[in-house]
Design a protein around this motif. Structure first.
Motif, PDB file in Angstrom:
ATOM      1  N   LEU A  31     -41.956  86.205   8.283  1.00 50.02           N
ATOM      2  CA  LEU A  31     -40.744  86.903   8.704  1.00 50.02           C
ATOM      3  C   LEU A  31     -39.479  86.251   8.153  1.00 50.02           C
ATOM      4  O   LEU A  31     -38.501  86.932   7.857  1.00 50.02           O
ATOM      5  N   THR A  32     -39.502  84.927   8.005  1.00 50.72           N
ATOM      6  CA  THR A  32     -38.284  84.183   7.666  1.00 50.72           C
ATOM      7  C   THR A  32     -38.287  83.523   6.290  1.00 50.72           C
ATOM      8  O   THR A  32     -37.233  83.127   5.808  1.00 50.72           O
ATOM      9  N   GLY A  80     -34.734  70.862  -0.040  1.00 52.40           N
ATOM     10  CA  GLY A  80     -33.942  72.002   0.405  1.00 52.40           C
ATOM     11  C   GLY A  80     -34.775  73.148   0.938  1.00 52.40           C
ATOM     12  O   GLY A  80     -34.331  74.294   0.957  1.00 52.40           O
ATOM     13  N   VAL A  81     -35.986  72.847   1.400  1.00 48.14           N
ATOM     14  CA  VAL A  81     -36.927  73.867   1.863  1.00 48.14           C
ATOM     15  C   VAL A  81     -37.090  73.767   3.380  1.00 48.14           C
ATOM     16  O   VAL A  81     -37.360  72.691   3.915  1.00 48.14           O
ATOM     17  N   SER A  82     -36.922  74.881   4.071  1.00 45.72           N
ATOM     18  CA  SER A  82     -37.130  74.943   5.515  1.00 45.72           C
ATOM     19  C   SER A  82     -38.611  75.115   5.818  1.00 45.72           C
ATOM     20  O   SER A  82     -39.357  75.670   5.012  1.00 45.72           O
ATOM     21  N   THR A  83     -39.034  74.631   6.993  1.00 41.76           N
ATOM     22  CA  THR A  83     -40.466  74.619   7.309  1.00 41.76           C
ATOM     23  C   THR A  83     -40.750  75.135   8.715  1.00 41.76           C
ATOM     24  O   THR A  83     -39.896  75.092   9.597  1.00 41.76           O
ATOM     25  N   VAL A  84     -41.989  75.584   8.883  1.00 39.22           N
ATOM     26  CA  VAL A  84     -42.539  75.879  10.203  1.00 39.22           C
ATOM     27  C   VAL A  84     -43.941  75.278  10.237  1.00 39.22           C
ATOM     28  O   VAL A  84     -44.768  75.553   9.371  1.00 39.22           O
ATOM     29  N   LEU A  85     -44.171  74.428  11.228  1.00 38.01           N
ATOM     30  CA  LEU A  85     -45.399  73.660  11.347  1.00 38.01           C
ATOM     31  C   LEU A  85     -46.107  74.047  12.636  1.00 38.01           C
ATOM     32  O   LEU A  85     -45.492  74.060  13.700  1.00 38.01           O
ATOM     33  N   ALA A  86     -47.390  74.366  12.544  1.00 36.95           N
ATOM     34  CA  ALA A  86     -48.224  74.588  13.727  1.00 36.95           C
ATOM     35  C   ALA A  86     -48.828  73.241  14.099  1.00 36.95           C
ATOM     36  O   ALA A  86     -49.626  72.689  13.337  1.00 36.95           O
ATOM     37  N   PRO A 173     -33.124  83.172   9.317  1.00 37.74           N
ATOM     38  CA  PRO A 173     -32.914  84.258   8.356  1.00 37.74           C
ATOM     39  C   PRO A 173     -34.116  85.191   8.314  1.00 37.74           C
ATOM     40  O   PRO A 173     -35.225  84.808   8.673  1.00 37.74           O
ATOM     41  N   GLN A 174     -33.871  86.411   7.874  1.00 40.02           N
ATOM     42  CA  GLN A 174     -34.975  87.354   7.628  1.00 40.02           C
ATOM     43  C   GLN A 174     -35.357  87.221   6.157  1.00 40.02           C
ATOM     44  O   GLN A 174     -34.492  87.149   5.305  1.00 40.02           O
TER      45      GLN A 174
END
Length: 175
Positions: A31-32, A80-86, A173-174
């Motif tokens: 999504l982001t 400069g990279v955004s992350t999402v961690l499970a 962000p989308q």
């Protein structure tokens, strides 16, 4: 300008095994555009073997793993990279280690009843974490403190709804 990075965001979708962390974190990524990682993939084989055998990990098993996860997020931040961690991130001390990576880490705690999660674990195939370890995870879980940046969401909601809620409430962000 040389040496400056665009702002990054770093999320950890947390909770006990079977709560839906991986599914929701992947959906947030889709999504982001945040880069997704599954913390389970960072475990050394010895940790995986212990869990597969139904033996809970202790803190000594977790510290190097948590430092590796923090380093992964810090390296992405430097790029400069955004992350999402499970990641389970069950205890405040574990979250403190994760916060030692990038400058800011936000947590999304997926919460569900023991019955809901046990049912999910019993239906799950191909994962080394047995339902027998759920009680030890629930006992270790320390809920987000009021000074910790994040949200608590009910795991009974559909994954797409959870991901959309996270995006909206955290102003992501989308893609």
């Amino acid at each position: 300008m040389t040496g400056e990075h665009r702002p990054t965001r770093h999320l950890v979708v947390m909770g006990v095994s079977g709560v839906g962390k991986t599914t929701v974190a992947r959906r947030i990524s889709e999504l982001t555009g945040l880069r997704f990682a599954e913390a389970d993939e960072f475990h050394p084989e010895a940790n995986v073997a212990r869990m597969r055998a139904g033996v809970p990990l202790d803190d000594a098993d977790r510290w190097p793993w948590l430092r590796d996860l923090a380093a992964w997020m810090a390296a992405r931040h430097a790029e400069g990279v955004s992350t999402v961690l499970a990641c389970s991130a069950l205890k405040r001390s574990y979250r403190d280690v994760l916060r030692q990576g990038p400058p800011d880490v936000e947590f999304v705690h997926l919460h569900g009843s023991a019955k809901l999660i046990r049912d999910r674990l019993n239906r799950r195939t191909g994962h080394y974490m047995p339902a027998a370890l759920l009680d030890s995870q629930r006992a270790a879980l320390e809920h987000l403190g009021p000074e910790e940046s994040g949200l608590v969401l009910e795991a009974t909601l559909p994954p797409d709804e959870l991901a959309a809620t996270v995006r909206t409430r955290l102003g992501l962000p989308q893609a």
